[in-house]
Scaffold this motif. Structure first.
Motif, PDB file in Angstrom:
ATOM      1  N   SER A 430      58.200  68.261  41.598  1.00  0.00           N
ATOM      2  CA  SER A 430      58.364  66.937  42.193  1.00  0.00           C
ATOM      3  C   SER A 430      59.088  66.117  40.894  1.00  0.00           C
ATOM      4  CB  SER A 430      57.429  66.110  42.652  1.00  0.00           C
ATOM      5  OG  SER A 430      57.576  64.728  42.952  1.00  0.00           O
ATOM      6  N   PRO A 431      60.155  65.283  41.125  1.00  0.00           N
ATOM      7  CA  PRO A 431      60.778  64.366  40.239  1.00  0.00           C
ATOM      8  C   PRO A 431      59.927  63.101  39.855  1.00  0.00           C
ATOM      9  CG  PRO A 431      61.841  63.771  42.269  1.00  0.00           C
ATOM     10  CD  PRO A 431      60.634  65.036  42.445  1.00  0.00           C
ATOM     11  N   VAL A 432      58.792  62.902  40.480  1.00  0.00           N
ATOM     12  CA  VAL A 432      57.940  61.831  40.386  1.00  0.00           C
ATOM     13  C   VAL A 432      56.767  62.210  40.138  1.00  0.00           C
ATOM     14  CG1 VAL A 432      59.446  60.366  41.803  1.00  0.00           C
ATOM     15  CG2 VAL A 432      57.474  61.386  42.684  1.00  0.00           C
ATOM     16  N   SER A 433      55.636  61.400  39.348  1.00  0.00           N
ATOM     17  CA  SER A 433      54.395  61.622  38.821  1.00  0.00           C
ATOM     18  C   SER A 433      53.528  61.188  40.046  1.00  0.00           C
ATOM     19  CB  SER A 433      54.366  61.086  37.432  1.00  0.00           C
ATOM     20  OG  SER A 433      54.656  59.852  37.122  1.00  0.00           O
ATOM     21  N   PHE A 434      53.838  59.768  40.737  1.00  0.00           N
ATOM     22  CA  PHE A 434      53.121  59.135  41.573  1.00  0.00           C
ATOM     23  C   PHE A 434      53.332  59.728  42.903  1.00  0.00           C
ATOM     24  CE2 PHE A 434      51.689  55.298  44.393  1.00  0.00           C
ATOM     25  CZ  PHE A 434      50.580  55.304  43.982  1.00  0.00           C
ATOM     26  N   LEU A 435      52.772  60.759  43.588  1.00  0.00           N
ATOM     27  CA  LEU A 435      52.844  61.525  44.826  1.00  0.00           C
ATOM     28  C   LEU A 435      52.621  60.925  45.977  1.00  0.00           C
ATOM     29  CD1 LEU A 435      52.218  64.926  43.628  1.00  0.00           C
ATOM     30  CD2 LEU A 435      54.484  63.680  43.439  1.00  0.00           C
ATOM     31  N   PRO A 436      51.719  60.079  45.856  1.00  0.00           N
ATOM     32  CA  PRO A 436      51.176  59.221  47.259  1.00  0.00           C
ATOM     33  C   PRO A 436      52.168  58.177  47.469  1.00  0.00           C
ATOM     34  CG  PRO A 436      49.236  59.162  45.411  1.00  0.00           C
ATOM     35  CD  PRO A 436      50.493  59.636  45.012  1.00  0.00           C
ATOM     36  N   TYR A 437      53.235  58.062  47.077  1.00  0.00           N
ATOM     37  CA  TYR A 437      53.967  56.709  47.291  1.00  0.00           C
ATOM     38  C   TYR A 437      54.714  57.134  48.844  1.00  0.00           C
ATOM     39  CZ  TYR A 437      57.915  53.657  46.753  1.00  0.00           C
ATOM     40  OH  TYR A 437      59.029  52.481  47.136  1.00  0.00           O
ATOM     41  N   PRO A 438      54.836  56.147  49.661  1.00  0.00           N
ATOM     42  CA  PRO A 438      54.904  54.565  49.282  1.00  0.00           C
ATOM     43  C   PRO A 438      53.338  54.133  49.637  1.00  0.00           C
ATOM     44  CG  PRO A 438      55.287  55.133  51.662  1.00  0.00           C
ATOM     45  CD  PRO A 438      55.328  56.524  50.913  1.00  0.00           C
ATOM     46  N   LEU A 439      52.264  54.976  49.465  1.00  0.00           N
ATOM     47  CA  LEU A 439      51.064  54.182  49.829  1.00  0.00           C
ATOM     48  C   LEU A 439      50.461  53.999  48.248  1.00  0.00           C
ATOM     49  CD1 LEU A 439      49.079  56.796  52.446  1.00  0.00           C
ATOM     50  CD2 LEU A 439      50.111  54.234  52.914  1.00  0.00           C
ATOM     51  N   ILE A 440      49.994  52.771  48.077  1.00  0.00           N
ATOM     52  CA  ILE A 440      49.660  52.308  46.747  1.00  0.00           C
ATOM     53  C   ILE A 440      48.113  52.049  46.499  1.00  0.00           C
ATOM     54  CG2 ILE A 440      51.791  51.850  45.874  1.00  0.00           C
ATOM     55  CD1 ILE A 440      51.047  48.979  45.896  1.00  0.00           C
ATOM     56  N   HIS A 441      47.571  52.275  47.880  1.00  0.00           N
ATOM     57  CA  HIS A 441      46.179  51.836  48.050  1.00  0.00           C
ATOM     58  C   HIS A 441      45.602  50.423  47.755  1.00  0.00           C
ATOM     59  CE1 HIS A 441      46.161  56.111  49.455  1.00  0.00           C
ATOM     60  NE2 HIS A 441      46.475  56.308  48.372  1.00  0.00           N
ATOM     61  N   GLU A 495      45.317  47.923  57.051  1.00  0.00           N
ATOM     62  CA  GLU A 495      44.607  49.240  56.742  1.00  0.00           C
ATOM     63  C   GLU A 495      45.231  49.885  55.538  1.00  0.00           C
ATOM     64  OE1 GLU A 495      43.594  51.762  59.810  1.00  0.00           O
ATOM     65  OE2 GLU A 495      43.063  50.165  61.089  1.00  0.00           O
ATOM     66  N   VAL A 496      46.481  49.625  55.163  1.00  0.00           N
ATOM     67  CA  VAL A 496      47.220  50.569  54.196  1.00  0.00           C
ATOM     68  C   VAL A 496      47.715  49.372  53.018  1.00  0.00           C
ATOM     69  CG1 VAL A 496      47.348  52.639  55.533  1.00  0.00           C
ATOM     70  CG2 VAL A 496      49.136  50.836  55.643  1.00  0.00           C
ATOM     71  N   VAL A 497      48.074  49.761  51.978  1.00  0.00           N
ATOM     72  CA  VAL A 497      48.702  48.843  51.052  1.00  0.00           C
ATOM     73  C   VAL A 497      50.277  49.669  50.669  1.00  0.00           C
ATOM     74  CG1 VAL A 497      48.894  47.539  48.707  1.00  0.00           C
ATOM     75  CG2 VAL A 497      46.703  47.932  50.082  1.00  0.00           C
ATOM     76  N   LEU A 498      51.305  48.910  51.121  1.00  0.00           N
ATOM     77  CA  LEU A 498      52.508  49.909  50.667  1.00  0.00           C
ATOM     78  C   LEU A 498      53.294  49.280  49.413  1.00  0.00           C
ATOM     79  CD1 LEU A 498      53.991  50.177  54.324  1.00  0.00           C
ATOM     80  CD2 LEU A 498      52.722  51.998  53.255  1.00  0.00           C
ATOM     81  N   ALA A 499      54.009  50.076  48.776  1.00  0.00           N
ATOM     82  CA  ALA A 499      54.722  49.624  47.698  1.00  0.00           C
ATOM     83  C   ALA A 499      55.408  48.521  48.093  1.00  0.00           C
ATOM     84  CB  ALA A 499      55.309  50.903  47.104  1.00  0.00           C
ATOM     85  N   PRO A 500      55.606  47.530  47.174  1.00  0.00           N
ATOM     86  CA  PRO A 500      56.293  46.442  47.191  1.00  0.00           C
ATOM     87  C   PRO A 500      57.917  46.601  47.185  1.00  0.00           C
ATOM     88  CG  PRO A 500      55.345  46.370  45.164  1.00  0.00           C
ATOM     89  CD  PRO A 500      54.933  47.471  45.839  1.00  0.00           C
ATOM     90  N   ASN A 501      58.346  47.774  46.623  1.00  0.00           N
ATOM     91  CA  ASN A 501      59.461  48.294  46.389  1.00  0.00           C
ATOM     92  C   ASN A 501      60.036  49.401  47.415  1.00  0.00           C
ATOM     93  OD1 ASN A 501      58.259  50.252  45.296  1.00  0.00           O
ATOM     94  ND2 ASN A 501      59.172  50.493  43.382  1.00  0.00           N
ATOM     95  N   LEU A 502      59.524  49.202  48.483  1.00  0.00           N
ATOM     96  CA  LEU A 502      59.693  50.506  49.613  1.00  0.00           C
ATOM     97  C   LEU A 502      61.015  50.384  50.054  1.00  0.00           C
ATOM     98  CD1 LEU A 502      58.801  52.660  51.260  1.00  0.00           C
ATOM     99  CD2 LEU A 502      57.851  51.394  52.794  1.00  0.00           C
ATOM    100  N   GLN A 503      61.511  49.080  50.442  1.00  0.00           N
ATOM    101  CA  GLN A 503      63.064  48.868  51.078  1.00  0.00           C
ATOM    102  C   GLN A 503      64.007  49.254  50.032  1.00  0.00           C
ATOM    103  OE1 GLN A 503      63.640  47.966  54.215  1.00  0.00           O
ATOM    104  NE2 GLN A 503      65.541  48.862  53.260  1.00  0.00           N
ATOM    105  N   ASP A 504      63.798  49.097  48.695  1.00  0.00           N
ATOM    106  CA  ASP A 504      64.657  49.659  47.677  1.00  0.00           C
ATOM    107  C   ASP A 504      64.849  51.175  47.617  1.00  0.00           C
ATOM    108  OD1 ASP A 504      65.325  47.004  46.921  1.00  0.00           O
ATOM    109  OD2 ASP A 504      63.612  46.991  45.340  1.00  0.00           O
ATOM    110  N   THR A 505      63.645  51.749  47.771  1.00  0.00           N
ATOM    111  CA  THR A 505      63.654  53.274  47.808  1.00  0.00           C
ATOM    112  C   THR A 505      64.497  53.718  49.005  1.00  0.00           C
ATOM    113  OG1 THR A 505      61.531  53.245  46.745  1.00  0.00           O
ATOM    114  CG2 THR A 505      62.022  55.124  47.860  1.00  0.00           C
ATOM    115  N   PHE A 506      63.947  53.248  50.243  1.00  0.00           N
ATOM    116  CA  PHE A 506      64.827  53.293  51.519  1.00  0.00           C
ATOM    117  C   PHE A 506      66.439  53.297  51.111  1.00  0.00           C
ATOM    118  CE2 PHE A 506      60.942  52.270  53.960  1.00  0.00           C
ATOM    119  CZ  PHE A 506      60.295  53.878  54.373  1.00  0.00           C
TER     120      PHE A 506
END
Length: 532
Positions: A430-441, A495-506
């Motif tokens: 994977s190119p990233v280390s934080f694999l659960p993204y976009p869940l940051i919990h 019930e979930v906490v999503l990454a604040p930069n999710l739209q930037d990723t999309f």
């Protein structure tokens, strides 16, 4: 004459060897077959991290995962044995269960006899299997160290001045902390039992000596690991991930959630073994107070009386109540059921072990007859290997096969939906280390930091492929890459906490990737600059 024939038959019966073989079949019967099955999310990421370790990379820096480091290295050991095959991991799981079974059997046999040991071994193994959920969890590896703690505690009671036994309990504590800090109920119970026994007998000098050796055992395991990760520049990240994050992740659980988890565990493990264990627990309490801590067996039972309620609490602490969290109940259920059997058999005399051969044969029959599909599947593996000696015996799903056929080994692949087993099986990092993204919990600065890290790694080293692998159960937790599908599913944001930069990723994915098709129902996106 009849008794002479019976004992002659019993003397000819290779009981010890047959018992060990039976324990091996018990362990095999609850493990997932890598030829036909896939590990779950936790098991998949452990294998992926292990594969990176074998490439010289460091956990917590190369990849994010909130378990202790030992489970990664256990998996790496299995992969090293087998040249990267999941069968190596299967073999390590088998060894952990098998050795746990042998230790538990020897402890129960020493304290209560052969028949209670046979029944207890069968019950705890089946109980663990009922909540194993595919296996390769940190909780299952903790079983071995819990049984080592039980063994050390028992031996320390019989030989109180042999410091090595308290030291052994401490070593098991350190190992379980390195697996998952929640998995230490047996070791805490041993310390609590030492303290209560010191109060009852006034042997404070013995208690402090035991405490010293106990602490030394834990420290001698943990300190080298701390120094290793410090030397690799990974200690701070390990502490943030394993300790700080897990404390934040567990914050906010309520009593109702804990009780619901305990009831769920009881139902899944099995009503009969749980009730039988509760009966043993109540008998243990009665015997302990009746004997006023003078009975040797009652002193041993103290570790179970303290430990099981503590294990129930620790296993439900996060409030998430995944069934594999309750694997740690198995030793308590098995040992307490053994005690119930022991008390029942003792009503008919003290020589009940002369019937142990028949009990063993019955349990062998139940083990084999109750798992016919499992043995058939193992037979399929052997038959396939026999006819195809060079064949790969690891199951690969269509998505992993597609990745292998359409990318080069050095290419990076992002799996959206947190299924790192695909990265492992396909052999693509994977190119990233934080694999659960976009869940940051957790909505904390740490969560934001990992989200920013994800976006930076994604944009600086964009993968050749992005695979949109969202399981049906995650549709209301993880937003889809396809904007049209995102509109169909409402994310449960309470019930979930999503990454604040999710739209930037999309936005980045939409600008730089194009959907080229789907495999097995999962969309495949390719980097535009890599298209022919």
């Amino acid at each position: 004459m009849q008794n002479q024939k019976f004992y002659f038959f019993r003397s000819l019966f290779p009981g010890k060897i047959v018992t060990l073989i039976w324990m091996g079949f018990l362990a095999m019967g609850i493990l997932s077959n890598p030829f036909i099955s896939y590990p779950g999310r936790d098991g998949g990421i452990f294998l992926y991290v292990a594969s990176l370790i074998l490439k010289g990379k460091i956990p917590y820096l190369a990849v994010w995962e909130n378990k202790g480091p030992l489970v990664f290295y256990i998996n790496a050991l299995g992969l090293a044995f087998s040249g990267g095959s999941r069968w190596g991991g299967w073999f390590v799981e088998f060894l952990f269960f098998f050795i746990s079974g042998v230790i538990g059997y020897l402890v129960i046999k020493h304290l209560m006899g052969v028949i209670p040991a046979l029944v207890g071994t069968f019950i705890w193994t089946i109980s663990a299997g009922n909540v194993l959920q595919g296996g390769n969890f940190s909780e299952e590896y903790s079983l071995l160290f819990s049984f080592i703690a039980v063994l050390g505690f028992m031996l320390s009671l019989g030989q109180p001045h042999r410091n090595i036994y308290s030291f052994l309990v401490g070593i098991s504590l350190g190992l379980n902390i390195l697996l998952r800090p929640n998995n230490i109920s047996m070791q805490i119970a041993a310390a609590g039992a030492y303290f209560i026994l010191a109060i009852s007998a006034g042997e404070w000098r013995l208690f402090f000596k035991r405490a010293l050796w106990y602490a030394m055992g834990a420290v001698i395991v943990i300190i080298p690991i701390i120094f290793y990760f410090y030397s690799q520049g990974a200690l701070t990240e390990m502490i943030n991930v394993v300790l700080v994050f897990n404390l934040q992740y567990s914050d906010g659980f309520d009593l109702a959630g804990v009780l619901d988890g305990i009831l769920s565990a009881a139902r899944s493990i099995g009503v009969f073994p749980i009730l039988f264990a509760v009966l043993g627990y109540l008998f243990s309490l009665w015997i302990l107070f009746k004997s006023r801590f003078n009975d040797p067996l009652a002193k041993f039972l103290l570790i179970l009386l303290i430990g099981w309620p503590m294990e129930a609490l620790l296993s439900a602490l996060s409030g998430r109540n995944y069934l594999h969290y309750f694997i740690g109940w198995a030793p308590y259920v098995g040992l307490l059921c053994s005690y119930s059997v022991y008390l029942f058999l003792r009503r008919f005399g003290s020589d009940f072990d002369r019937y142990s051969v028949y009990v063993l044969l019955l349990l062998i029959t139940v083990t084999l007859a109750g798992n016919m599909t499992t043995w058939k599947n193992y037979g399929t593996v052997f038959a396939y290997k026999w006819s195809n000696p060079n064949a790969d015996l690891d199951y690969r799903d269509p998505v992993a096969l597609y990745i292998m056929e359409n990318t080069d080994p050095h290419d990076k692949v992002l799996v959206w939906g947190f299924r790192p087993i695909i990265n492992f099986v396909s052999g693509r990092e994977s190119p990233v280390s934080f694999l659960p993204y976009p869940l940051i919990h957790v909505d904390t600065p740490l969560g934001k930091h990992w989200a920013d890290q994800f976006y930076s790694q994604l944009t600086n080293d964009p993968p050749v492929l992005i695979v949109n692998v969202i399981e049906p159960a995650d549709r209301e937790r993880i937003p889809d890459l396809d904007p049209d599908i995102r509109k169909q599913y409402k994310i449960k944001r309470k019930e979930v906490v999503l990454a604040p930069n999710l739209q930037d990723t999309f936005d980045f994915i939409e600008q730089n990737y194009v959907r080229i098709g789907d495999v097995d129902g999962y969309d495949i996106y390719r980097l535009k600059t890599s298209l022919p």
